[in-house]
Design an enzyme around this catalytic site. Structure first.
Site, PDB file in Angstrom:
ATOM      1  N   ILE A 100       0.870  -1.192   0.000  1.00  0.00           N
ATOM      2  CA  ILE A 100       0.000   0.000   0.000  1.00  0.00           C
ATOM      3  C   ILE A 100       0.897   1.229   0.000  1.00  0.00           C
ATOM      4  CG2 ILE A 100      -0.231  -0.057   2.539  1.00  0.00           C
ATOM      5  CD1 ILE A 100      -3.045   1.262   2.141  1.00  0.00           C
ATOM      6  N   ALA A 101       0.519   2.230  -0.764  1.00  0.00           N
ATOM      7  CA  ALA A 101       1.258   3.501  -0.733  1.00  0.00           C
ATOM      8  C   ALA A 101       0.361   4.613  -1.252  1.00  0.00           C
ATOM      9  CB  ALA A 101       2.529   3.417  -1.580  1.00  0.00           C
ATOM     10  N   GLU A 134       2.466  -7.030   6.837  1.00  0.00           N
ATOM     11  CA  GLU A 134       3.782  -6.792   7.444  1.00  0.00           C
ATOM     12  C   GLU A 134       4.165  -5.343   7.230  1.00  0.00           C
ATOM     13  OE1 GLU A 134       4.083  -9.807   5.304  1.00  0.00           O
ATOM     14  OE2 GLU A 134       3.752 -11.052   7.087  1.00  0.00           O
ATOM     15  N   ASN A 139       8.458   1.935  10.681  1.00  0.00           N
ATOM     16  CA  ASN A 139       7.502   2.716   9.871  1.00  0.00           C
ATOM     17  C   ASN A 139       6.310   3.092  10.760  1.00  0.00           C
ATOM     18  OD1 ASN A 139       5.819   3.834   7.993  1.00  0.00           O
ATOM     19  ND2 ASN A 139       6.020   2.200   6.472  1.00  0.00           N
ATOM     20  N   TYR A 146      -2.593   1.670  10.693  1.00  0.00           N
ATOM     21  CA  TYR A 146      -3.093   0.300  10.856  1.00  0.00           C
ATOM     22  C   TYR A 146      -3.747   0.115  12.228  1.00  0.00           C
ATOM     23  CZ  TYR A 146       0.050  -0.455   6.854  1.00  0.00           C
ATOM     24  OH  TYR A 146       0.690  -0.373   5.647  1.00  0.00           O
TER      25      TYR A 146
HETATM   26  C1  LIG Z   1       0.982   4.512   5.168  1.00  0.00           C
HETATM   27  C2  LIG Z   1       0.265   5.342   4.112  1.00  0.00           C
HETATM   28  C3  LIG Z   1      -0.192   4.421   2.986  1.00  0.00           C
HETATM   29  C4  LIG Z   1      -0.960   6.031   4.740  1.00  0.00           C
HETATM   30  O1  LIG Z   1      -1.690   6.666   3.724  1.00  0.00           O
HETATM   31  P1  LIG Z   1      -2.543   7.993   4.012  1.00  0.00           P
HETATM   32  O2  LIG Z   1      -3.398   8.224   2.826  1.00  0.00           O
HETATM   33  O3  LIG Z   1      -1.646   9.069   4.441  1.00  0.00           O
HETATM   34  O4  LIG Z   1      -3.421   7.518   5.251  1.00  0.00           O
HETATM   35  P2  LIG Z   1      -4.730   8.211   5.842  1.00  0.00           P
HETATM   36  O5  LIG Z   1      -4.786   9.630   5.430  1.00  0.00           O
HETATM   37  O6  LIG Z   1      -5.911   7.378   5.537  1.00  0.00           O
HETATM   38  O7  LIG Z   1      -4.486   8.033   7.378  1.00  0.00           O
HETATM   39  C5  LIG Z   1      -3.824   8.989   8.091  1.00  0.00           C
HETATM   40  C6  LIG Z   1      -3.279   8.351   9.337  1.00  0.00           C
HETATM   41  O8  LIG Z   1      -2.112   7.576   9.017  1.00  0.00           O
HETATM   42  C7  LIG Z   1      -1.040   7.906   9.907  1.00  0.00           C
HETATM   43  N1  LIG Z   1      -0.115   8.736   9.104  1.00  0.00           N
HETATM   44  C8  LIG Z   1      -0.016   8.699   7.754  1.00  0.00           C
HETATM   45  N2  LIG Z   1       0.944   9.563   7.344  1.00  0.00           N
HETATM   46  C9  LIG Z   1       1.454  10.131   8.440  1.00  0.00           C
HETATM   47  C10 LIG Z   1       2.475  11.094   8.662  1.00  0.00           C
HETATM   48  N3  LIG Z   1       3.173  11.641   7.651  1.00  0.00           N
HETATM   49  N4  LIG Z   1       2.744  11.451   9.921  1.00  0.00           N
HETATM   50  C11 LIG Z   1       2.069  10.904  10.937  1.00  0.00           C
HETATM   51  N5  LIG Z   1       1.075   9.980  10.783  1.00  0.00           N
HETATM   52  C12 LIG Z   1       0.779   9.600   9.555  1.00  0.00           C
HETATM   53  C13 LIG Z   1      -1.688   8.668  11.032  1.00  0.00           C
HETATM   54  O9  LIG Z   1      -2.209   7.738  11.923  1.00  0.00           O
HETATM   55  C14 LIG Z   1      -2.819   9.377  10.316  1.00  0.00           C
HETATM   56  O10 LIG Z   1      -3.876   9.700  11.142  1.00  0.00           O
HETATM   57  P3  LIG Z   1      -4.155  11.232  11.515  1.00  0.00           P
HETATM   58  O11 LIG Z   1      -4.370  11.926  10.202  1.00  0.00           O
HETATM   59  O12 LIG Z   1      -5.350  11.163  12.387  1.00  0.00           O
HETATM   60  O13 LIG Z   1      -2.906  11.690  12.202  1.00  0.00           O
HETATM   61  C15 LIG Z   1       1.197   6.452   3.564  1.00  0.00           C
HETATM   62  O14 LIG Z   1       1.721   7.171   4.654  1.00  0.00           O
HETATM   63  C16 LIG Z   1       2.332   5.947   2.695  1.00  0.00           C
HETATM   64  O15 LIG Z   1       2.183   5.735   1.486  1.00  0.00           O
HETATM   65  N6  LIG Z   1       3.516   5.763   3.279  1.00  0.00           N
HETATM   66  C17 LIG Z   1       4.690   5.353   2.506  1.00  0.00           C
HETATM   67  C18 LIG Z   1       4.566   3.930   2.012  1.00  0.00           C
HETATM   68  C19 LIG Z   1       4.380   2.991   3.172  1.00  0.00           C
HETATM   69  O16 LIG Z   1       5.003   3.136   4.208  1.00  0.00           O
HETATM   70  N7  LIG Z   1       3.516   1.994   2.972  1.00  0.00           N
HETATM   71  C20 LIG Z   1       3.214   1.020   3.998  1.00  0.00           C
HETATM   72  C21 LIG Z   1       4.039  -0.179   3.786  1.00  0.00           C
HETATM   73  S1  LIG Z   1       3.636  -1.441   4.989  1.00  0.00           S
END
Ligand SMILES: CC(C)(COP(=O)(O)OP(=O)(O)OC[C@H]1O[C@@H](n2cnc3c(N)ncnc32)[C@H](O)[C@@H]1OP(=O)(O)O)[C@@H](O)C(=O)NCCC(=O)NCCS
Length: 184
Positions: A100-101, A134, A139, A146
C-alpha cells in the site's frame, strides 16, 4: 477442518471490482482495478514514497497483477496522476495486504484508510476471518494508521527486509461476517 471446508472455496473467491468516482475531503478521485498499463505509474509512486527505491520491481508488479484468482490490486487516480494503490491476496480465510502507498502530496487525506477499509470489506464478503500485513518496525506512520483501523501487533519477523537489515511487525485484525458469527 470442517469450518475450513465450510467457508473456503477458492473457486468461489469473488474479487470483482467496479470502478467508481471517490469523493474524499472535497476532492474527487477515480478508483479502479490495477492493470499492466498502471505499472509505470506504480513504479514512479514507489520511487517517490521510498526516496528513489522501488521495493517492488516491474517484474514483481507484473507477476502480482496476473494473479487474478486470489489477488486484487486497486489504483486511485486524480486525472492522470496516480495518487495511491493497495494490494491484497486472499489465502485460506485470510486477506493479506501485500502493498500500500499514497503519493506524499496526497497523504493524510484519508486515502490510505479508505483503501484498507475497502479491502477489509472485500475480504469479509469472501468469508475471511482475519486480515494480516507486514510493516517495517520503524515505519511508525503506517503502523499508526493500521492501529487506528484495528490492526494489532502479532509477531516480529526478524530481518524480514534483509537488504536493509530491518525487522517487520506482522499485524493482524480479526474480521468476521455475520454468517460466520452466527455459525461460530
Ligand atoms: C501509510 C500510508 C499508505 C498512509 O496513507 P494515508 O493516505 O496518508 O493515510 P490516511 O490519510 O488514511 O491516514 C492517516 C493516518 O495515518 C497515519 N499517518 C499517515 N501519514 C502520516 C504522517 N506523515 N505522519 C504521521 N502519521 C501519519 C496517522 O495515523 C494518520 O492519522 P491522523 O491523520 O489522524 O494523524 C502512507 O503514509 C504511505 O504511502 N507511506 C509510505 C509507504 C508505506 O510506508 N507503505 C506502507 C508499507 S507497509
Amino acid at each position: 477442518m470442517k469450518k475450513f471446508s465450510l467457508f473456503f472455496h477458492p473457486a468461489e473467491i469473488d474479487l470483482s471490482f467496479s470502478p467508481f468516482a471517490l469523493r474524499l475531503d472535497n476532492q474527487t478521485y477515480q478508483i479502479m482495478k490495477a492493470s499492466d498499463e498502471n505499472i509505470a505509474d506504480l513504479l514512479g509512486l514507489e520511487q517517490e514514497v521510498y526516496f528513489g527505491r522501488t521495493p517492488w520491481s516491474r517484474f514483481s508488479f507484473k507477476s502480482e497483477l496476473k494473479k487474478h484468482a486470489n489477488s486484487l490490486y486497486l489504483v486511485v487516480y486524480q486525472g492522470s496522476t496516480l495518487v495511491g494503490f493497495v494490494g491484497m491476496r486472499m489465502q485460506a480465510q485470510e486477506g493479506h495486504i501485500t502493498n500500500i502507498a499514497v503519493k506524499p502530496a496526497f497523504q493524510k487525506r484519508g486515502i490510505g484508510g479508505f483503501l484498507l477499509r475497502t479491502m477489509i470489506e472485500i475480504a469479509q464478503k469472501n468469508h475471511a476471518v482475519q486480515m494480516t500485513l507486514e510493516v517495517r518496525s520503524d515505519n511508525y506512520n503506517a503502523q499508526s494508521l493500521y492501529r487506528k483501523i484495528g490492526f494489532r501487533d502479532n509477531f516480529i519477523r526478524k530481518n524480514y527486509y534483509s537488504a536493509e537489515h530491518a525487522d517487520a511487525v506482522s499485524m493482524i485484525k480479526k474480521i468476521a461476517d455475520r454468517e460466520q458469527e452466527e455459525v461460530n
